[in-house]
Scaffold this active site. Structure first.
Site, mmCIF file in Angstrom:
data_model
loop_
_atom_site.group_PDB
_atom_site.id
_atom_site.type_symbol
_atom_site.label_atom_id
_atom_site.label_comp_id
_atom_site.label_asym_id
_atom_site.label_seq_id
_atom_site.Cartn_x
_atom_site.Cartn_y
_atom_site.Cartn_z
ATOM 1 C CD GLU A 151 -3.003 -0.812 -0.065
ATOM 2 O OE1 GLU A 151 -3.230 0.368 -0.419
ATOM 3 O OE2 GLU A 151 -3.489 -1.796 -0.640
ATOM 4 C CB CYS A 191 -13.606 3.781 -13.892
ATOM 5 S SG CYS A 191 -14.393 5.418 -13.850
ATOM 6 C CB CYS A 195 -18.826 3.088 -20.027
ATOM 7 S SG CYS A 195 -17.997 4.628 -19.540
ATOM 8 C CB CYS A 238 -18.418 0.070 -15.818
ATOM 9 S SG CYS A 238 -18.534 0.715 -14.135
ATOM 10 C CB CYS A 242 -22.276 5.645 -13.845
ATOM 11 S SG CYS A 242 -20.938 6.855 -13.953
#
Length: 373
Positions: free
Chosen positions: A61, A216, A223, A226, A232
């Site tokens: 991370e 995205c 799209c 997605c 959205c």
């Protein structure tokens, strides 16, 4: 009795003005779609995903801050091979830690990793903390990183908001403005919290990250692939490239830098450790002579070394995130016996080195190997 919602105030923030019951329904739908998509399409073979141990997840991370996955993977593998557990990292020299970070940039991240490892070893008996309040106080760990560690390693429902997730939420809710602004960030965190499920948190967290990084996309979002496109807002209005708002442009600064490459008669090169604050903080480098000063005089006054400068090499440009450096390499020969201090060494180019080096320094050391005295 609550006040009715005024639709005239909801044109640009329709989703924020919807009734709470609809928020709850949307939350459940959003999270379930993300989780379902992840189970079919998400990444599950990244090198830090093979264990719930917080140590490798924490390392990954931190490395992933400001850096893409493809770039991080080889660095992560080398780092974990050398520092396989928290105790090894905590008891290692920070210079060696920085040497395994060389080329990854943002070197404060490596110094914070080392500091945090020492804190956990000394204050928490080597056990990674399991509460948000404790994790967030550790050096180099912000709200999103803490949320990721808690979600993946301890199955606790905390939200994340890295760059990819910001893009997903900004488009989904049509949130105007640059996410670096406080008010925009508050709105994004509101929705990040709203969508975070109480169960399957690890799958959800990885799923929304993967949607942001692989579907995205910033310039050409996919799209049709997605799972949340049907609800959205940006997709509905066909203006997804407007979200999130762009960062205000800054005029890039430039700096001219003279790197004095001092060698003795044996070909050993003088390196010194840079201050922890500033460009390449804490890394080892050639002396950087200020503009307008005679390098021989400045080297003598700054390091006590007598040198004779030679013809400068061809300069080159090195780009950092906030500044462009015009670097002028200047070879120099030591004319009197060399000195060594706590913040300097004499290094033989080509030999193994366990010190953090800036990328231009590594490049010039490679060239020095081919240029004998």
């Amino acid at each position: 009795m609550s006040n009715p919602i005024n639709p005239n105030n909801c044109r640009s923030r329709r989703r924020e003005c919807e009734p709470k019951s609809q928020e709850i329904s949307e939350k459940n739908t959003f999270a379930s779609l993300v989780i379902e998509w992840y189970r079919e399409n998400g990444r599950n073979s990244l090198p830090w995903q093979y264990s719930n141990d917080p140590y490798p997840r924490w390392i990954s991370e931190i490395m992933l801050q400001q850096t893409q996955v493809a770039t991080v993977i080889p660095y992560f593998l080398r780092f974990i091979h050398r520092f396989p557990d928290l105790k090894t990292l905590a008891t290692s020299n920070v210079d060696e830690v920085l040497s395994y970070w060389t080329g990854l940039g943002y070197y404060a991240r490596a110094r914070n990793l080392h500091r945090t490892a020492q804190i956990i070893k000394n204050d928490y008996q080597g056990n990674f903390p399991e509460t948000y309040e404790t994790i967030i106080r550790l050096p180099g760990i912000g709200r999103s990183t803490a949320g990721a560690i808690l979600s993946f390693c301890f199955d606790k429902p905390y939200p994340i908001l890295d760059g990819n997730v910001r893009r997903v939420l900004a488009r989904y809710h049509a949130i105007d403005g640059w996410p670096g602004k406080i008010e925009v960030a508050k709105r994004l965190w509101h929705f990040a919290e709203m969508h975070t499920p109480k169960s399957n948190i690890g799958e959800y967290t990885q799923g929304i990250m993967d949607i942001g990084s692989g579907v995205c996309l910033a310039r050409q979002p996919l799209c049709v692939k997605c799972p949340i496109a049907s609800t959205c807002k940006a997709f509905e209005e066909k203006n997804f490239l407007n979200f999130p708002g762009s960062k205000p442009k800054k005029i890039r600064s430039y700096k001219k830098m003279i790197m004095v490459m001092i060698r003795d008669q044996a070909g050993d090169v003088f390196l010194h450790q840079r201050p922890t604050i500033g460009i390449w903080g804490g890394l080892w480098s050639f002396p950087e002579c200020p503009q307008g000063l005679r390098p021989e005089v400045w080297i003598l006054e700054s390091f006590g070394l007598y040198v004779r400068c030679e013809q400068p090499w061809e300069g080159f440009r090195h780009q950092l995130s906030h500044i462009e450096l015009d670097i002028q390499p200047l070879p120099a020969i030591l004319t009197k016996p060399k000195l060594v201090t706590k913040t300097s060494i004499w290094y033989k180019p080509g030999m193994p080195i366990k010190l953090g080096l800036a990328a231009p320094v590594t490049r010039l050391l490679e060239k020095l190997k081919e240029c004998p005295i």
